[in-house]
Scaffold this motif. Structure first.
Motif, PDB file in Angstrom:
ATOM      1  N   TYR A  11       0.810  -1.217   0.000  1.00  0.00           N
ATOM      2  CA  TYR A  11       0.000   0.000   0.000  1.00  0.00           C
ATOM      3  C   TYR A  11       0.842   1.266   0.000  1.00  0.00           C
ATOM      4  O   TYR A  11       0.347   2.343  -0.288  1.00  0.00           O
ATOM      5  CB  TYR A  11      -0.995  -0.006   1.172  1.00  0.00           C
ATOM      6  CG  TYR A  11      -0.384   0.292   2.513  1.00  0.00           C
ATOM      7  CD1 TYR A  11      -0.370   1.595   3.007  1.00  0.00           C
ATOM      8  CD2 TYR A  11       0.157  -0.717   3.287  1.00  0.00           C
ATOM      9  CE1 TYR A  11       0.181   1.870   4.244  1.00  0.00           C
ATOM     10  CE2 TYR A  11       0.696  -0.448   4.524  1.00  0.00           C
ATOM     11  CZ  TYR A  11       0.708   0.839   5.004  1.00  0.00           C
ATOM     12  OH  TYR A  11       1.260   1.115   6.225  1.00  0.00           O
ATOM     13  N   TRP A  36     -10.077  -6.268 -10.223  1.00  0.00           N
ATOM     14  CA  TRP A  36      -9.422  -6.271  -8.916  1.00  0.00           C
ATOM     15  C   TRP A  36      -9.022  -7.687  -8.499  1.00  0.00           C
ATOM     16  O   TRP A  36      -7.920  -7.914  -8.002  1.00  0.00           O
ATOM     17  CB  TRP A  36     -10.303  -5.630  -7.845  1.00  0.00           C
ATOM     18  CG  TRP A  36      -9.722  -5.872  -6.484  1.00  0.00           C
ATOM     19  CD1 TRP A  36     -10.230  -6.648  -5.509  1.00  0.00           C
ATOM     20  CD2 TRP A  36      -8.464  -5.385  -6.001  1.00  0.00           C
ATOM     21  NE1 TRP A  36      -9.386  -6.679  -4.430  1.00  0.00           N
ATOM     22  CE2 TRP A  36      -8.286  -5.913  -4.716  1.00  0.00           C
ATOM     23  CE3 TRP A  36      -7.478  -4.575  -6.541  1.00  0.00           C
ATOM     24  CZ2 TRP A  36      -7.169  -5.639  -3.945  1.00  0.00           C
ATOM     25  CZ3 TRP A  36      -6.355  -4.299  -5.770  1.00  0.00           C
ATOM     26  CH2 TRP A  36      -6.207  -4.821  -4.491  1.00  0.00           C
ATOM     27  N   ARG A  37      -9.893  -8.663  -8.715  1.00  0.00           N
ATOM     28  CA  ARG A  37      -9.563 -10.037  -8.341  1.00  0.00           C
ATOM     29  C   ARG A  37      -8.347 -10.546  -9.119  1.00  0.00           C
ATOM     30  O   ARG A  37      -7.494 -11.236  -8.567  1.00  0.00           O
ATOM     31  CB  ARG A  37     -10.763 -10.952  -8.554  1.00  0.00           C
ATOM     32  CG  ARG A  37     -11.846 -10.768  -7.489  1.00  0.00           C
ATOM     33  CD  ARG A  37     -12.903 -11.856  -7.543  1.00  0.00           C
ATOM     34  NE  ARG A  37     -13.612 -11.931  -8.796  1.00  0.00           N
ATOM     35  CZ  ARG A  37     -14.746 -11.291  -9.078  1.00  0.00           C
ATOM     36  NH1 ARG A  37     -15.311 -10.522  -8.172  1.00  0.00           N
ATOM     37  NH2 ARG A  37     -15.314 -11.436 -10.253  1.00  0.00           N
ATOM     38  N   ALA A  40      -5.273  -8.885  -7.623  1.00  0.00           N
ATOM     39  CA  ALA A  40      -4.988  -9.495  -6.322  1.00  0.00           C
ATOM     40  C   ALA A  40      -4.342 -10.869  -6.491  1.00  0.00           C
ATOM     41  O   ALA A  40      -3.368 -11.184  -5.791  1.00  0.00           O
ATOM     42  CB  ALA A  40      -6.270  -9.590  -5.501  1.00  0.00           C
ATOM     43  N   GLU A  58      -1.532 -12.144   1.753  1.00  0.00           N
ATOM     44  CA  GLU A  58      -2.970 -11.832   1.719  1.00  0.00           C
ATOM     45  C   GLU A  58      -3.269 -10.555   2.508  1.00  0.00           C
ATOM     46  O   GLU A  58      -4.062  -9.729   2.082  1.00  0.00           O
ATOM     47  CB  GLU A  58      -3.780 -13.001   2.271  1.00  0.00           C
ATOM     48  CG  GLU A  58      -3.791 -14.190   1.339  1.00  0.00           C
ATOM     49  CD  GLU A  58      -4.403 -15.434   1.948  1.00  0.00           C
ATOM     50  OE1 GLU A  58      -4.545 -15.500   3.185  1.00  0.00           O
ATOM     51  OE2 GLU A  58      -4.745 -16.346   1.169  1.00  0.00           O
ATOM     52  N   GLU A  59      -2.631 -10.406   3.651  1.00  0.00           N
ATOM     53  CA  GLU A  59      -2.830  -9.196   4.464  1.00  0.00           C
ATOM     54  C   GLU A  59      -2.345  -7.954   3.713  1.00  0.00           C
ATOM     55  O   GLU A  59      -3.004  -6.908   3.722  1.00  0.00           O
ATOM     56  CB  GLU A  59      -2.098  -9.337   5.792  1.00  0.00           C
ATOM     57  CG  GLU A  59      -2.341  -8.197   6.735  1.00  0.00           C
ATOM     58  CD  GLU A  59      -1.663  -8.406   8.066  1.00  0.00           C
ATOM     59  OE1 GLU A  59      -1.264  -7.395   8.670  1.00  0.00           O
ATOM     60  OE2 GLU A  59      -1.529  -9.549   8.510  1.00  0.00           O
ATOM     61  N   ARG A  62      -4.945  -7.090   1.116  1.00  0.00           N
ATOM     62  CA  ARG A  62      -6.139  -6.490   1.728  1.00  0.00           C
ATOM     63  C   ARG A  62      -5.919  -5.037   2.095  1.00  0.00           C
ATOM     64  O   ARG A  62      -6.822  -4.222   2.027  1.00  0.00           O
ATOM     65  CB  ARG A  62      -6.548  -7.284   2.969  1.00  0.00           C
ATOM     66  CG  ARG A  62      -7.410  -8.477   2.671  1.00  0.00           C
ATOM     67  CD  ARG A  62      -8.039  -9.052   3.927  1.00  0.00           C
ATOM     68  NE  ARG A  62      -7.050  -9.544   4.861  1.00  0.00           N
ATOM     69  CZ  ARG A  62      -6.523 -10.770   4.840  1.00  0.00           C
ATOM     70  NH1 ARG A  62      -6.899 -11.624   3.922  1.00  0.00           N
ATOM     71  NH2 ARG A  62      -5.640 -11.146   5.729  1.00  0.00           N
ATOM     72  N   LEU A  65      -6.954  -2.236  -0.315  1.00  0.00           N
ATOM     73  CA  LEU A  65      -8.361  -1.856  -0.502  1.00  0.00           C
ATOM     74  C   LEU A  65      -8.629  -0.523   0.086  1.00  0.00           C
ATOM     75  O   LEU A  65      -8.830  -0.088   0.996  1.00  0.00           O
ATOM     76  CB  LEU A  65      -9.286  -2.916   0.081  1.00  0.00           C
ATOM     77  CG  LEU A  65      -9.242  -4.256  -0.641  1.00  0.00           C
ATOM     78  CD1 LEU A  65     -10.112  -5.265   0.087  1.00  0.00           C
ATOM     79  CD2 LEU A  65      -9.711  -4.120  -2.074  1.00  0.00           C
TER      80      LEU A  65
END
Length: 65
Positions: A11, A36-37, A40, A58-59, A62, A65
């Motif tokens: 991020y 987006w999928r 990801a 994964e974190e 997330r 987002l």
């Protein structure tokens, strides 16, 4: 022994955030969700391939987002 290293959180990577945000701004609804999928999934594969644990990867995703 296993360790997790995150050199620089996703991020905080301006280029990734800018590219994804710009692309999403031109999409809506299911088209945006599919885009987006896909992003990801690709990011998850890249992070795991570089040695990041799946849960950590994964974190990181997330947090975008």
């Amino acid at each position: 022994m296993q360790s997790n290293v995150c050199a620089f959180p996703l991020y905080r990577q301006r280029r990734i955030v800018s590219v994804v945000a710009e692309a999403l701004s031109s999409k809506d609804g299911e088209h945006a969700n599919r885009f987006w999928r896909q992003i990801a999934r690709n990011l998850l594969r890249q992070l795991v391939a570089s040695g990041v644990a799946v849960e950590t990867a994964e974190e990181e995703i997330r947090m975008l987002l």
